[in-house]
Scaffold this active site. Structure first.
Site, short mmCIF file in Angstrom:
data_model
loop_
_atom_site.label_atom_id
_atom_site.label_comp_id
_atom_site.label_asym_id
_atom_site.label_seq_id
_atom_site.Cartn_x
_atom_site.Cartn_y
_atom_site.Cartn_z
N HIS A 160 0.84 -1.21 0.00
CA HIS A 160 0.00 0.00 0.00
C HIS A 160 0.87 1.25 0.00
CE1 HIS A 160 -3.66 -2.24 0.84
NE2 HIS A 160 -3.10 -2.80 1.90
N SER B 200 -6.49 1.76 5.03
CA SER B 200 -7.24 2.38 6.14
C SER B 200 -7.78 3.75 5.74
CB SER B 200 -6.36 2.49 7.39
OG SER B 200 -5.23 3.28 7.12
N GLU C 215 2.64 -6.72 2.54
CA GLU C 215 1.86 -5.56 2.95
C GLU C 215 2.75 -4.43 3.44
OE1 GLU C 215 -1.35 -6.13 5.81
OE2 GLU C 215 -2.60 -4.65 4.82
N ARG D 285 5.04 -2.32 11.62
CA ARG D 285 6.27 -1.74 11.05
C ARG D 285 7.51 -2.02 11.89
NH1 ARG D 285 4.23 3.92 8.29
NH2 ARG D 285 2.28 3.06 7.53
ZN LIG Z 1 -3.53 -4.36 3.03
#
Ligand SMILES: [Zn+2]
Length: 334
Positions: free
Chosen positions: A8, A73, A284, A290
């Site tokens: 993303h 999100s 991802e 993270r």
């Molecule tokens: Zn995702």
């Protein structure tokens, strides 16, 4: 070649978020709605936003191509109405297109759909077609719950969704089942809502004949398939009790899982339970988790390490997980 099917744009320049804030602030007073053209982001800003993050991790981890979509999100389909969602989705998808144009060897696009609670999904078709035909995108992220954690839409197997599926089939693009922010305080967005949605979608598919009607429709259930692989026996048993066909026949030509499970035992379980033909490599990154795992000294989302460390996989298995399965599911990658 290593294809990461789930990345993303979580490092979007701050101007995009500022524009979104103006859009949201104007919901009560449409005269204040910002113009799309008011958002200015330079190519250098985009390069800078990727070089120190997604591209750096690609290089460090030895992956080649990321199937790249807007930050999940931030899709926030529950905010405003269909028009709000349409303009915001266009902006997010255009930014992905620019990333792909600047780094055509590193990224290929997947679009955010301009969904809105209670609005028929066929309203998303023009944006899907634009992204596929004009931008060369290879898939879409489909939110089964545009309400953001309140689950108001019919199941993914309901005819409510069929016009969108017909277009996906025509365009040969799969959908990753991907919810967005939870606005229900019961569900943490990435820790509960995402995994709930993955599990919920799997169970919906199991109880329907959707893939008899759409034999070439394909879905990726991300985050390792939620609870599905861990509870594979339960799902097989439920299917049997309901006199459904075996999972293999029922779902596995159409439903695929990614490897976004952030520890080795989880990835190993996934690969033991789900046929290798149905697992696509993904990290991802830069995404939900993270940090660095103190037990290993590596990032939790450095999922290549987990796949590499599973010694019983054959070279042919690895090639499927890292490349061939993605090429099969995302047919337009050719
Ligand atoms: Zn995702």
């Amino acid at each position: 070649m290593i294809i990461d099917c789930h990345g993303h744009y979580t490092t979007t320049p701050v101007e995009a978020e500022a524009w979104r804030k103006l859009q949201i602030d104007a919901l009560g007073n449409p005269a204040l709605t910002p113009q799309k053209a008011a958002l200015r982001i330079s190519d250098d800003q985009i390069r800078e936003s990727l070089e120190g993050a997604q591209l750096k991790f690609q290089r460090e981890r030895g992956t080649d191509l990321t199937i790249f979509s807007p930050r999940a999100s931030s899709m926030a389909h529950h905010i405003g109405d269909a028009q709000t969602s349409r303009v915001w989705s266009e902006i997010c998808n255009e930014l992905i297109h620019r990333c792909c144009a600047l780094y055509p060897k590193n990224f290929v696009g997947v679009c955010q759909l301009p969904q809105s609670p209670g609005v028929p999904p066929e309203t998303c078709i023009p944006e899907l077609e634009r992204c596929v035909k004009e931008f060369g995108f290879v898939g879409c992220n489909l939110n089964p719950d545009p309400s953001g954690g309140h689950w108001k839409e019919p199941p993914l197997t309901d005819k409510w969704w069929f016009p969108l599926y017909e277009k996906m089939v025509e365009l040969e693009v799969p959908a990753m089942v991907h919810v967005s922010t939870s606005c229900n305080p019961v569900f943490h967005t990435t820790g509960a809502h995402y995994l709930n949605a993955d599990t919920t979608a799997f169970m919906q598919f199991l109880t329907s004949d959707l893939f008899n009607r759409f034999p070439t429709l394909k879905f990726i259930i991300p985050h390792g398939g939620g609870a599905a692989p861990y509870h594979w026996g339960r799902f097989r048993g439920l299917a049997q009790d309901m006199k459904r066909p075996l999972l293999q026949e029922l779902l596995l030509k159409n439903v695929f899982f990614d490897t976004c499970v952030y520890h080795r035992p989880g990835v190993e379980l996934l690969l033991k339970v789900v046929p290798v033909d149905n697992v696509l490599f993904a990290s991802e990154m830069v995404g939900a988790v993270r940090g660095i795992d103190p037990e290993t000294g590596y990032h939790y989302d450095d999922t290549r390490r987990y796949v590499d460390s599973i010694e019983w996989l054959t070279a042919a298995d690895r090639q499927k997980i890292f490349e061939a399965n993605a090429r099969k599911v995302y047919a337009r990658l050719r």
